[in-house]
Design an enzyme around this catalytic site. Structure first.
Site, PDB file in Angstrom:
ATOM      1  CG  ASP B 392      -1.746   1.146   1.401  1.00 48.51           C
ATOM      2  OD1 ASP B 392      -2.279   1.562   0.370  1.00 48.51           O
ATOM      3  OD2 ASP B 392      -1.903   1.645   2.520  1.00 48.51           O
ATOM      4  CD  GLU B 496      -6.608  23.283   0.790  1.00 48.14           C
ATOM      5  OE1 GLU B 496      -7.518  22.910   1.543  1.00 48.14           O
ATOM      6  OE2 GLU B 496      -6.702  24.228   0.015  1.00 48.14           O
ATOM      7  CG  PHE B 537      -8.477  21.570  -6.658  1.00 45.14           C
ATOM      8  CD1 PHE B 537      -7.284  21.733  -7.339  1.00 45.14           C
ATOM      9  CD2 PHE B 537      -8.974  20.297  -6.465  1.00 45.14           C
ATOM     10  CE1 PHE B 537      -6.604  20.635  -7.801  1.00 45.14           C
ATOM     11  CE2 PHE B 537      -8.290  19.193  -6.927  1.00 45.14           C
ATOM     12  CZ  PHE B 537      -7.104  19.373  -7.599  1.00 45.14           C
ATOM     13  NE  ARG B 594       2.402  14.693  -2.330  1.00 51.65           N
ATOM     14  CZ  ARG B 594       1.173  14.289  -2.110  1.00 51.65           C
ATOM     15  NH1 ARG B 594       0.169  15.133  -2.216  1.00 51.65           N
ATOM     16  NH2 ARG B 594       0.945  13.048  -1.767  1.00 51.65           N
ATOM     17  CB  THR B 674      -1.732   3.644  -3.848  1.00 51.50           C
ATOM     18  OG1 THR B 674      -2.307   4.722  -3.166  1.00 51.50           O
ATOM     19  CG2 THR B 674      -1.344   4.056  -5.237  1.00 51.50           C
ATOM     20  N   GLY B 675      -4.843   3.562  -3.421  1.00 51.70           N
ATOM     21  CA  GLY B 675      -6.115   4.178  -3.771  1.00 51.70           C
ATOM     22  C   GLY B 675      -5.934   5.622  -4.202  1.00 51.70           C
ATOM     23  CG  ASP B 676      -3.116   8.962  -2.915  1.00 51.27           C
ATOM     24  OD1 ASP B 676      -3.943   9.842  -3.180  1.00 51.27           O
ATOM     25  OD2 ASP B 676      -2.370   8.974  -1.928  1.00 51.27           O
ATOM     26  NE  ARG B 787      -8.638   8.610  -8.130  1.00 51.36           N
ATOM     27  CZ  ARG B 787      -8.700   9.156  -6.925  1.00 51.36           C
ATOM     28  NH1 ARG B 787      -8.837   8.393  -5.875  1.00 51.36           N
ATOM     29  NH2 ARG B 787      -8.645  10.441  -6.764  1.00 51.36           N
ATOM     30  CG  ASN B 816      -7.402   1.046   2.163  1.00 50.84           C
ATOM     31  OD1 ASN B 816      -6.755   0.793   3.186  1.00 50.84           O
ATOM     32  ND2 ASN B 816      -7.032   1.965   1.306  1.00 50.84           N
TER      33      ASN B 816
END
EC number: 7.6.2.1
Lengths: 343, 1073
Positions: B392, B496, B537, B594, B674-676, B787, B816
């Site tokens: 993960d 953020e 956004f 990033r 990953t779910g990212d 995803r 998950n």
């Protein structure tokens, strides 16, 4: 400060112990099989084994051994007449001579071949409780003794079972023939069984006279006299602690075996059997021909390492030489294929 | 559990009526009690024994035991078998019992949690297990949801409530749920008491993202969907309280329905052992038959003649029957070749290895105070065989902590630390960080190491001030000031949060917000800005802006976004700055950070008025509103002035790149699932050194249809194979080309990477494509799937498991990951964090990814070695012991007479682990001692045997001889093998030895360096922001009244929730199942 220190300690409460065992740091040794260790090692082992082998072999060679078959299969044999199953109380006489002194102490064995004392159902057919003198088992022997448990009249056999029943009952007398006259060679029957058998495993019931313990029992089927009369000459050598009985009850591991009968240690024969003619008088009782068995007597002396055993010495010699040979082979291989790094 | 299921009829539809227990009881729905335990006190013994005797070995020894009781056959006394058998049974039973005890305890703990239930007009505390379907329960902030409930109302306006679903899908950001408008007014207990709506909905299922049902109340129908449901396992956040009606309880909740059945995991050694035992059993039968035939022959040829001295009966019956009995006797006597103690010993050995893992200090994490734990004791040696690792990302490779690490302001970079010789210094824990004590509102946890930035702030550099002002204004974070000066930011994404926290520490503290204003504390002065618009956004825009009016009356637009997007919209005057900033961005990206570019713009009052009117108009339009808004946003976000750029570090767990490099060296393939988002995943791929710029090609598969995906996969594969054998292919047909590519897998030197998104993966996992996918993935050095849903994670693992016959390992930290952890051969959970779902499902757990290296390469290897050595020795020992009897059979008339005494051997067998010859001889003599014989004359008939044997000198000579004969050939073989066919280990050891002789030497430590080009990822958040929610003012508790009168907002806000939920639905769809 104290508080923080305590907190740190609490925080690390789950920290595993730092010991050599839990962290798998115990010292270990895995030798590198380098040429410097292996090849000299092999040479040393080889030489040591050759040494032992030579010693064993020489010792074994020096042991004198005399075997005489008296089964009486051949017609020429003096015991031929006795081999007939119908002969009763048959005696036969065997003569032999020695050229040199048979060094003492001389051990006198009887031997049987093709005799399966190690067969399981034969072997279990005895009652250890009875043999250790338990009187309850005199009246009702353990059923392991079957079929030699009770006789036809439902009286218990004592000692019961196949092993005891088949007790070897040939007897021997040895004479030296000196100027045509027979001179008795004294035979010593004491201490020929294992110490543990005599003192622990086999016990007579604590009844005097011994005969009374055997009331209500019968002697084994093949026996000519009851257990308490096995040795008429020595009252202490009767019952279950009779030496011959003990020797027989210690079962042989292989179908060709010999058992110690007597030792020649006394009187004029303490130094051994002098050269000369001897006569062996045999009371031939034990039938073996039905199963193609053989009977023999064996005279032997022993060395520091036991009886005659050529195999052990030869095995040591072979292994020792193999080690030396292998060390040479390894040396050659090593010289040809050694690691480049070592140059 | 299973029984219960069988008894109930299959539910087609669920009818639940609020506040009507009698009505609901008719349907006999499951109550809220959960039960994961297997036994209770009375059923334990029968069920456990039944289970145990299903194991072949146990059954075999039971049969053996029965055979031994028959005296005609038995050559050994029965207790030689019953002792080990009972030992095995007892040990296993005790283990099962303790396991079940802990399950009982955890069940009880969960079942006894308190919740408030509305019963007979009042709120009463009830245990969770007593909550029933149809009950109305009250939840408080930070409480776990007790069952799957329908949200009725909450303390927040409009029946909103916030939940965290980390236990369910591993996402840590907050999610919004909203009650039906009709029920959101039921805020006091009397009203709730009278609520008698009936819900008709789908039967229990395991779909986390779907719910369909209807509420019937007061003759009206209201549709229900997943957005009105709070599922068991969620945690209520930011919401004081809420009321809900229980729809599914206990085992029927979606969480419990999602707990896949735990399959019993077996290792390959287990399987090997079972086959071996079967073969050995066949061998045993063979020996038995040979000996039985031997006995028949012996009896008819020799034994018959031996009748005089033997019990008659046996020979009177025929020889064949004697042989038959002998067969069984030998089965008993030779039973030790099929060793029951093997199973016990193997278990004990594994248990020991597990303890070594638990004890390992090198896998202990100081920060979280967690030691590694082997939760399954049976898989240790499999660890050394792992070929595929599925990992993960969030929480496993990364810490899910975003850190503001560098920035570039007005062409000047900040964030690096230099020493007195102007050399860059690596930042470690010891590096002194900047002192923020001048700022009473600073966040103590924030760390920054470059002092020059603080100096620039103190010098009141305008650009720097504007930079941080932007960060403090342009976001959708919600502040929560619990006590004076104690600020907590509720950010929708950690990025953020990091940016706003940075601004806070550098003196631009974001303090409070209302729908129209944002209050900052700028260097100690409170300044209130009027918030005019939030240009939120989304994935297409990749930027967000705010328009504010500062106290001086100027209108300003602040914008932050992906660098490429911002650079396209810059004013020509910023061109020079753009180049320097661009360089800096390259630098940042090279370090795996990033990046975001920041820009602002001064707006003219009149222009803004015009634009604002257009915006208000557009937001009332029903059709194409989104597009129209986007056009308007685009219009105003032009001619921006560049301020600089930020670089956020998505903090990797400690030592991740090194671990991955090391595992790569061990030829272990690592796939990231990953779910990212794709960008985030790739970014992490680069910072973990899994993706590199010097790779030949990174294939990104992102097709929407089956055909597209197939096309992309095909071309990628052809690309790889085509390059690797340009010469050999040519006119060979394509089908042939793919047929035997496994041969070429090895030959491919070039490095490729595959990145595939969840949408494509769904297609690629279909039967017709899965082979291509697998082949391609195995050709690539790195595989990243983004995803992906939990189910897809499991499918990928399953795919590899099925077709590759390799040992797979899955590692993850969240709920998950549970499905993949359960599917893989070995599941590893990251412990020490909040959620425990993954750990509970795992076989091993530890606190950090890097411990994987030690677990696999040290513990796995050692376990495997030790187990193999042990098995070799064990089989050797048993054969040596047993074959003696085979040999002896030829001398004792095949009568199953034992040649060695079994009584002490059994004991020795079990005590050999204590191992010394002393023990051996002690037992030898003890068993044959006079005393024991005196007590049991018939059971220990071997009195004196040892003493008499060992007093013979020749016996010792034979022992010496046999020892040497056994050892010498082994020595020769291993010596010659080292010289003739040295293994890698031999070479290494040789090298080590020669090194040692040469003395200590400098070792070249290979450092993992990141080399990568610029990848500016606007990895902003999982979803669209809360901009609309903020400007609508719906989530402002105190300020709603004051803002209600604000002109022009009402039409806008009436639909915001709908919009948001709609968008959210789309998002969530990809994330959950």
């Amino acid at each position: 400060m104290g508080r923080t220190k305590k907190m740190v300690k609490e925080e690390l409460a789950n920290r595993p112990d730092n010991t050599a065992f839990t962290q798998q740091r115990l010292p270990a040794w895995q030798p590198m099989l380098s040429a410097g260790i292996v090849i000299p090692g092999f040479v040393i082992i080889g030489l040591a084994f050759i040494g032992i082998g030579v010693a064993l072999f020489v010792t074994s060679q020096s042991i004198q051994l005399l075997e005489l078959d008296y089964t009486g299969v051949e017609q020429t044999s003096p015991c031929f007449k006795c081999s007939d199953p119908n002969a009763k109380n048959c005696m036969c006489e065997l003569t032999f001579s020695t050229d040199t002194l048979f060094k003492g102490p001389v051990f006198f064995y009887y031997g049987l071949s093709n005799y399966f004392q190690n067969y399981r159902s034969y072997g279990v057919s005895k009652d250890d409780d009875q043999l250790s003198g338990n009187l309850d088992n005199f009246k009702s022997p353990s059923d392991t003794c079957a079929p030699y448990e009770y006789d036809r009249n439902n009286k218990p056999f004592v000692p019961c079972g196949a092993v005891a029943n088949s007790l070897f009952n040939d007897t021997f007398k040895l004479y030296q023939i000196v100027n045509g006259a027979k001179k008795v060679v004294p035979l010593d029957g004491k201490g020929i069984s294992w110490w543990t058998d005599y003192n622990i495993k086999y016990r007579n019931p604590a009844v005097t006279p011994l005969k009374n313990a055997f009331n209500g029992t019968v002697k084994p089927l093949y026996w000519s006299k009851p257990a308490y009369e096995l040795d008429p000459s020595d009252p202490a050598n009767n019952g279950f602690i009779n030496q011959d009985f003990l020797v027989w009850m210690r079962r042989a591991a292989l179908p060709d075996f010999r058992k110690l009968y007597r030792r020649i240690t006394d009187g004029d024969y303490a130094e051994g059997l002098p050269a000369g003619n001897y006569s062996l008088q045999i009371a031939y009782n034990y039938p073996v021909l039905s199963f193609e068995g053989r009977k023999k007597v064996v005279f032997s002396n022993v060395s520091w390492m036991g009886g005659k055993n050529e195999f052990l010495g030869i095995a040591y010699l072979v292994i020792g030489s193999l080690c030396v040979v292998m060390s040479v082979v390894m040396l050659i291989v090593y010289a040809k294929f050694k690691f480049p790094e070592e140059e | 559990m299973a029984f219960w299921r069988r008894n109930t009829h299959i539910e087609k539809e669920r009818h639940v009526k609020a506040n009507a227990r009698d009505y609901n009881d008719k349907f006999s729905y499951a109550d809220n009690r959960i039960k994961t335990s297997k036994y209770n006190i009375f059923t334990f013994l029968p069920i456990n024994l039944f289970e145990q005797f299903q194991r072949v070995a146990n059954a075999y020894f039971l049969v053996l035991l029965i055979l031994q009781v028959i005296p005609e056959i038995s050559s050994l006394s029965w207790f030689t078998t019953i002792v080990p058998l009972v030992l095995v049974l007892v040990i296993t039973a005790v283990k099962d019992a303790t396991d079940d005890y802990f399950r009982h305890k955890s069940d009880q703990q969960v079942n006894n949690r308190q919740s408030q239930v509305l019963i007979r007009g009042s709120l009463q505390n009830e245990k969770w297990m007593n909550v029933r379907v149809g009950d109305i329960i009250r939840l408080e902030n930070n409480q776990f949801v007790a069952a799957d409930i329908l949200l009725l109302c909450s303390s927040e306006p409009y029946g909103l409530c916030y939940i965290e679903t980390a236990e369910l899908d591993g996402e840590t950001n907050l999610k919004v749920r909203q009650a039906l408008t009709v029920t959101s007014d039921l805020k006091d207990i009397t009203k709730l008491m009278d609520f008698d709506g009936e819900v008709i909905c789908e039967p229990p299922n395991n779909k986390l993202d779907k719910f369909t049902g209807t509420l019937y109340w007061r003759d009206n129908k209201y549709p229900l969907d997943n957005e009105k449901m709070l599922l068991r396992g969620c945690v209520l956040r930011n919401t004081e309280w809420c009321f809900g009606m229980v729809i599914f309880a206990g085992l029927q909740t979606k969480l419990m329905q999602n707990c896949g059945r735990t399959t019993f995991k077996r290792t390959s050694i287990d399987k090997l052992m079972n086959t071996l035992v079967l073969w050995i059993f066949a061998f045993l039968i063979c020996m038995g038959v040979i000996l039985a035939i031997g006995n028949t022959i012996w009896v008819s040829w020799i034994g018959r003649n031996f009748q005089v001295f033997l019990p008659g009966e046996e020979f009177q019956s025929n020889a064949v029957f004697s042989g038959f009995l002998t067969f069984w006797s030998y089965i008993i006597i030779l039973n030790t070749v099929v060793p029951i103690s093997l199973y016990v010993s193997v278990e004990v050995l594994r248990l020991g290895h597990s303890y070594f893992i638990n004890w390992d200090q090198k896998m202990f994490c100081r920060q979280t105070n967690t030691a590694a734990e082997a939760r399954t004791t049976t898989l240790n040696e499999e660890l050394g065989q792992v070929e595929f690792i599925f990992s993960d990302k969030t929480g496993t490779l990364t810490q899910n902590i975003m850190v503001f690490s560098k920035c570039s302001i007005n062409g000047q970079t900040y964030g690096d630390v230099y020493n007195e010789f102007d050399e860059k210094v690596e930042i470690t824990e010891k590096t002194a960080c900047v002192d923020f004590s001048f700022n009473p509102l600073c966040d103590k946890a924030f760390k920054f190491y470059d002092g020059s930035l603080i100096e620039a702030i103190k010098l009141e550099d305008l650009a720097v001030q504007e930079f941080f002002r932007l960060l403090a204004l342009c976001h959708t974070v919600m502040p929560e000031e619990k006590s004076e000066g104690h600020l907590v930011y509720l950010a929708q994404s950690p990025d953020e949060g990091a940016l706003v926290t940075a601004a806070r520490n550098f003196g631009f503290v974001f303090r409070a917000r209302t729908p129209e204003t944002i209050t900052l504390c700028e260097m100690g002065r409170a300044v209130t800005y009027q918030l005019l618009a939030i240009l939120d956004f989304n994935n297409v825009r990749k930027r967000m802006s705010v328009i504010v009016r500062n106290p001086q009356g100027q209108i300003k637009l602040y914008c932050k976004g992906a660098d490429t997007i911002i650079f396209d919209r810059l004013d020509p005057s910023s061109e020079a700055l753009m180049y320097t900033t661009s360089e800096h961005l390259n630098e940042f990206a090279g370090e795996g950070l990033r990046t975001l570019a920041l820009a602002y713009k001064d707006l003219d009052e009149d222009d803004f008025e015009v634009w604002m009117k257009k915006l208000l108009f557009a937001s009332t339009v029903i059709e194409n509103r989104e597009d129209q808004l986007a056009v308007l946003y685009e219009e105003i976000e032009q001619g921006l002035k560049l301020l600089g750029a930020t670089a956020i570090e998505d903090k990797l767990q400690e030592g991740v790149p090194e671990t991955i490099a090391c595992l790569n060296l061990a030829d272990i393939k690592i796939w990231v699932l990953t779910g990212d988002k794709l960008e985030t995943a790739m970014n992490i791929g680069y910072s973990c050194n899994m993706l590199r710029d010097d790779m030949n090609e990174v294939f990104v598969i992102s097709g929407h249809t089956l055909l597209e995906v197939q096309q992309q996969l095909r071309s990628a594969k052809e690309h790889i194979l085509g390059l690797s054998r340009v010469s050999s292919v040519g006119d060979v047909e394509k089908t042939d080309m793919f047929a035997d590519d496994s041969v070429f897998e090895e030959a491919i030197i070039a490095e490729y990477a595959l990145v595939i998104n969840g949408h494509s993966l769904a297609h690629a996992l279909e039967p017709q494509l899965e082979h291509i996918l697998l082949d391609l993935a195995c050709l690539c050095k790195t595989v990243i799937c983004c995803r992906v849903t939990p189910l897809q994670k499991a499918q990928v693992v399953e795919l590899v498991k099925r077709h590759k016959r390799a040992v797979t390992l899955a590692i993850g930290d969240g709920a998950n990951d549970v499905s993949m952890i359960k599917t893989a051969h070995i599941g590893v959970g990251i412990s020490g964090q909040e959620g425990m779902q993954a750990v509970l499902a795992s076989d091993y757990s530890f606190a950090q990814f890097r411990y994987l290296q030690r677990l696999l390469l040290v513990h796995g290897r050692w376990s495997y070695f030790r187990m193999c050595n042990f098995l070799c020795y064990f089989f050797y020992k048993n054969f040596a012991f047993t074959l003696v009897h085979f040999w002896y059979g030829f001398f004792c008339g095949f009568s199953a007479q034992i040649g060695l005494d079994k009584h002490y051997w059994t004991a020795v067998n079990h005590l050999f682990i204590w191992g010394s010859l002393t023990v051996y001889f002690a037992i030898l003599f003890a068993m044959q001692s006079n005393g024991i014989f005196g007590i049991f004359p018939s059971n220990f008939p071997f009195v004196g045997t040892a003493r008499n044997c060992l007093s013979e000198k020749s016996v010792w000579l034979v022992i010496l001889l046999t020892t040497v004969v056994c050892v010498v050939p082994g020595l020769v073989v291993s010596f010659l093998r080292v010289d003739l066919f040295p293994t890698l280990t031999d070479k290494v050891r040789h090298l080590q030895q020669s090194r040692k002789k040469e003395g200590p030497q400098e070792q070249n430590l290979r450092r993992v360096r990141r080399t990568s080009s610029r990848r500016s990822a606007y990895a902003f958040s999982h979803q669209q922001g809360y901009g609309e929610l903020i400007t609508s003012g719906k989530n402002m508790k105190m300020s709603t009244v004051s803002s209600a009168g604000s002109p022009g907002r009402t039409p806008h806000s009436s639909t915001w929730i709908e919009n948001m939920l709609k968008r959210k639905n789309e998002q969530v769809y990809f994330k959950t199942i």
